[in-house]
Design an enzyme around this catalytic site. Structure first.
Site, PDB file in Angstrom:
ATOM      1  CD  GLU A 399      -3.095  -0.959   2.170  1.00  0.00           C
ATOM      2  OE1 GLU A 399      -2.865  -0.241   3.163  1.00  0.00           O
ATOM      3  OE2 GLU A 399      -4.153  -1.580   2.018  1.00  0.00           O
ATOM      4  CD  GLU A 480      -4.537  -5.749   2.526  1.00  0.00           C
ATOM      5  OE1 GLU A 480      -5.310  -5.013   3.175  1.00  0.00           O
ATOM      6  OE2 GLU A 480      -3.297  -5.673   2.600  1.00  0.00           O
TER       7      GLU A 480
END
Length: 766
Positions: A399, A480
């Protein structure tokens, strides 16, 4: 040419381990703190064995600052005649996070990566007498070491949390092997093995290397021999092999390469395991051995209650089994770091695919930090390049923002080291730079409809083009979803449980229905302890489809129910069957997760209904949920409020025959305390086990809101991991025990509560 890796594969493979390695986990002295003068002193402290966590954790409200400091481990090694003229090395599988090693007070090695192994050469410093080994473990979040420098949503528990080994070898030995299969899908595939030698004296080497391939059932297949013409490296080729079985999800066939070396008076043997398979992410989906497979999986942290990272082989293998056998996953992501070799070995054995990634969470540090992250790529790949289960290298910090210069380095190194696998980079921002082979994306769009600033309908997954910003189709994997968007505790209200299940089903349905999506890996397998900046105030992230003790939440059955009933029949109503649990009461609408063909529910008042699959809302799932909507007929069949509340039986059918039933009672009573160990026998290879403790009613369902305390007493050659008194949460809890060193016999576990008779369990320690 890749340089030799830091850790030989012999430690993680079956068969006789050569060069000789000795377990070096017993009788360490542990002391909190470290000062330089301590390195050469014999310290008084606690006697511990590895794996070991520097700080034992409470279940919740744990202050991570308590381990963010130095700790000292120390062990004596006595000279043995067997060491004469040998190379002696100490290998640590994992130390969190910044390790410094001293021999007789002199600093000889350091390692700044908490997730990969490192080797300490003892040969020069160790002759007759005693060698004092001191390891300083600094648990501080050093901003020069990934993943530190920002805030990370998980804990990095200090300690020597994986095993240590003493390796004894001749002056020249085999260090490691990299195997590549060739023409894998042809009728005559081949194997190319590149072999690195350990040659600390850097002497010229003249010798010969012989290799044999062994089939999964132990039969000899082929042999190859070569002269060693370089001082550090050799190669073997095996061609035109016949009747080779492919490593696949349902048939994870593992082959063995056995090596024997003789060179200038030195000799050595070595073996490693591998598989014949191809794996490719394409714009049209994921292919294994040329066959398209939709990837369905979950993310996994390597943490456990009370012990943090410090759990051994049995616990690591059990997590792999839970993912494959209980949850029905075919892939796992090792969020957010390389995980235990025991875990990866077992993924190889059971056919569970792996996306493995380097350490990190959102933050990118300075140049020193980046250099270390690049080395993380090297260490990860060189440790794990023979695992057939691993199909994708994650070479981007989870991320993180775009940093093309940095990620060009990580991708280039991964491709140099391993040309057989693609790279991925886990991102959360749309239209991010794509330097990897696969656009891997954390898609949390489901939940954004709750934000009044976002004007879009409820959307399970973004369209690939919206995410990538690219007109050209590219390989695409969702890595995710859910998690923090809808954290759910096992004891939360039923309506929240239903929504939790529904969100997972919606995303699974969207992934199954979109050929552009190779698959989806949900956040996450189980709940976990975290930093103060995250979680539910108690520093626990309740993001899992299991609890920290690996108990199934109802959302876990969203995954399990998508598997074939030939593997395991699933029938799980998303309800505790209580008339007053939901807002305004009742149990309708009712959802049942199952892979049966048909389901019928029958009330004790005589009313009966067939429940039908919801193929309207979930048209793409292999097994859509069965749903009974709120209707006058269904509501009347249950009886109006204030009248008797019926018991109910659910029956599942396959091919017209009943195969499973589940009963729920209107008046559940505390009836049984059940102990469920993962294994009944402990041995040196599998010396620990989880014991689930469940409070059940008269038909075997959990008493979700019974929150009694549980006392654990042990007798015999076992010890408890964690506290002696724990609490039931959601009607259950768990604990781990492990065998005491060097002891055998019957081990007795006694569990006591105020509500149930004492429950006893006997394990065998071999």
């Amino acid at each position: 040419m890749a340089r030799p890796p830091d850790r030989t594969h012999v430690f993680r493979r079956t068969g006789p381990p050569m060069p000789k390695k000795l377990n070096f986990c017993e009788d360490w002295t542990f002391v909190a703190g470290f000062e330089p003068q301590m390195a050469g002193q014999h310290l008084d402290g606690d006697t511990v064995r590895l794996p070991h966590t520097a700080i034992e954790l409470p279940f919740d409200y744990f202050d991570e600052r308590s381990y963010q400091k130095p700790f000292t481990y120390q062990k004596k090694l006595q000279w043995s005649d067997s060491f004469q003229d040998k190379e002696i090395n100490l290998v640590f599988d994992g130390v969190m996070a910044n390790a410094s090693v001293f021999l007789n007070g002199v600093h000889v090695a350091g390692h700044k990566d908490g997730y990969t192994p490192f080797e300490v050469r003892l040969t020069e410093a160790f002759r007759d007498g005693e060698c004092l080994i001191t390891v300083c473990v600094d648990g501080s979040e050093n901003p020069d070491i990934p993943p530190f420098g920002g805030r990370i949503d998980y804990l990095t528990y200090a300690g020597i949390y994986r095993e240590a080994w003493l390796q004894i070898a001749d002056s020249i030995s085999i260090k490691t092997v990299k195997i590549e299969t060739q023409d894998t899908l042809s009728e005559a595939p081949g194997v190319f093995a590149r072999i690195w030698l350990s040659n600390p004296a850097q002497t010229a080497v003249n010798g010969q290397l012989h290799g044999e391939l062994i089939s999964p059932d132990g039969e000899f297949i082929a042999a190859s021999t070569t002269d060693i013409v370089a001082d550090q490296i050799a190669a073997l080729a095996f061609e035109n092999l016949k009747n080779i079985s492919l490593w696949d999800l349902d048939n994870p066939a593992l082959y063995t390469l056995r090596l024997a070396m003789r060179a200038d008076g030195s000799k050595d043997t070595f073996e490693t395991v591998f598989g014949f398979r191809t794996a490719e992410f394409t714009p049209a989906g994921f292919l294994i051995n040329g066959r398209k497979v939709k990837l369905i999986g979950l993310n996994r942290h390597q943490s456990f209650p009370y012990s943090g990272y410090a759990q051994g082989r049995a616990s690591q293998e059990r997590d792999a089994e839970l993912l494959k056998e209980e949850l029905g996953c075919n892939i796992v992501r090792t969020s957010h770091y390389p995980q235990s070799p025991w875990f990866l070995d077992h993924c190889d054995r059971i056919g569970l695919l792996v996306l493995e990634e380097i350490p990190g969470w959102q933050h990118i540090g300075g140049e020193t930090w980046k250099d270390e992250a690049v080395q993380n790529v090297r260490r990860m790949i060189e440790r794990d390049w023979n695992h057939p289960s691993i199909v994708l290298w994650g070479v981007r910090i989870n991320e993180s923002a775009d940093d093309d210069a940095f990620y060009q380095r990580t991708n280039a190194l991964a491709r140099e080291l391993d040309r057989t696998r693609q790279t991925g980079g886990i991102r959360k921002d749309t239209e991010s730079s794509l330097l990897e082979d696969v656009y891997t994306f954390n898609d949390f769009v489901l939940g954004s409809f709750e934000d009044p600033r976002v004007n879009r309908p409820r959307t399970p997954l973004r369209d690939r083009k919206e995410t990538t910003g690219l007109v050209k189709p590219v390989p695409y994997l969702v890595t995710e979803y859910n998690g923090h968007m809808y954290p759910t505790k096992i004891f939360d209200q039923e309506q929240r449980q239903i929504e939790h299940v529904t969100r997972h089903l919606e995303i699974l349905n969207a992934a199954y229905g979109d050929d552009a999506v190779s698959g989806c890996i949900g956040w996450c397998m189980f709940d976990y302890n975290t930093h103060q900046d995250f979680g539910s105030g108690d520093r626990v992230c309740y993001h899992g489809v299991m609890t920290m003790f690996r108990e199934m939440k109802l959302a876990g059955y969203a995954y399990a129910s998508q598997t074939s009933p030939n593997r395991k029949v699933i029938l799980e109503p998303v309800s505790i069957w209580a008339r007053g649990e939901r807002n305004i009461g009742g149990t309708l609408p009712l959802m049942v997760l199952s892979n049966c063909d048909e389901i019928r529910m029958t009330y004790s008042n005589g009313n009966s209904f067939e429940i039908f699959r919801d193929t309207v809302n979930f048209p793409h799932l292999p097994h859509p949920p069965f749903c009974l909507e709120l209707s006058t007929e269904a509501e009347d069949a249950l009886g109006v409020w204030g009248h008797d509340w019926p018991d109910v039986e659910f029956t599942g059918y396959l091919n017209g025959e009943p195969v499973v039933t589940r009963n729920f009672v209107a008046n559940p009573l505390a009836t049984e305390l059940r102990l469920e160990p993962d294994r009944m026998t402990l041995n040196p290879d599998h010396n620990e086990t989880r014991v689930l403790t469940k409070a059940l009613d008269q038909v075997g369902n959990p008493l979700t809101f019974l929150n009694d305390s549980v006392s654990i007493e042990l007798d015999g050659p076992i010890e408890l991991i964690g506290p002696e008194k724990v609490a039931l949460r959601g009607g259950g809890t768990g604990f781990w025990v492990r065998a005491q060193s060097g002891k055998k016999g019957n081990a007795h576990i006694s569990v006591k509560t105020s509500r149930f008779p004492e429950k006893r369990l006997t394990l065998q320690v071999e």
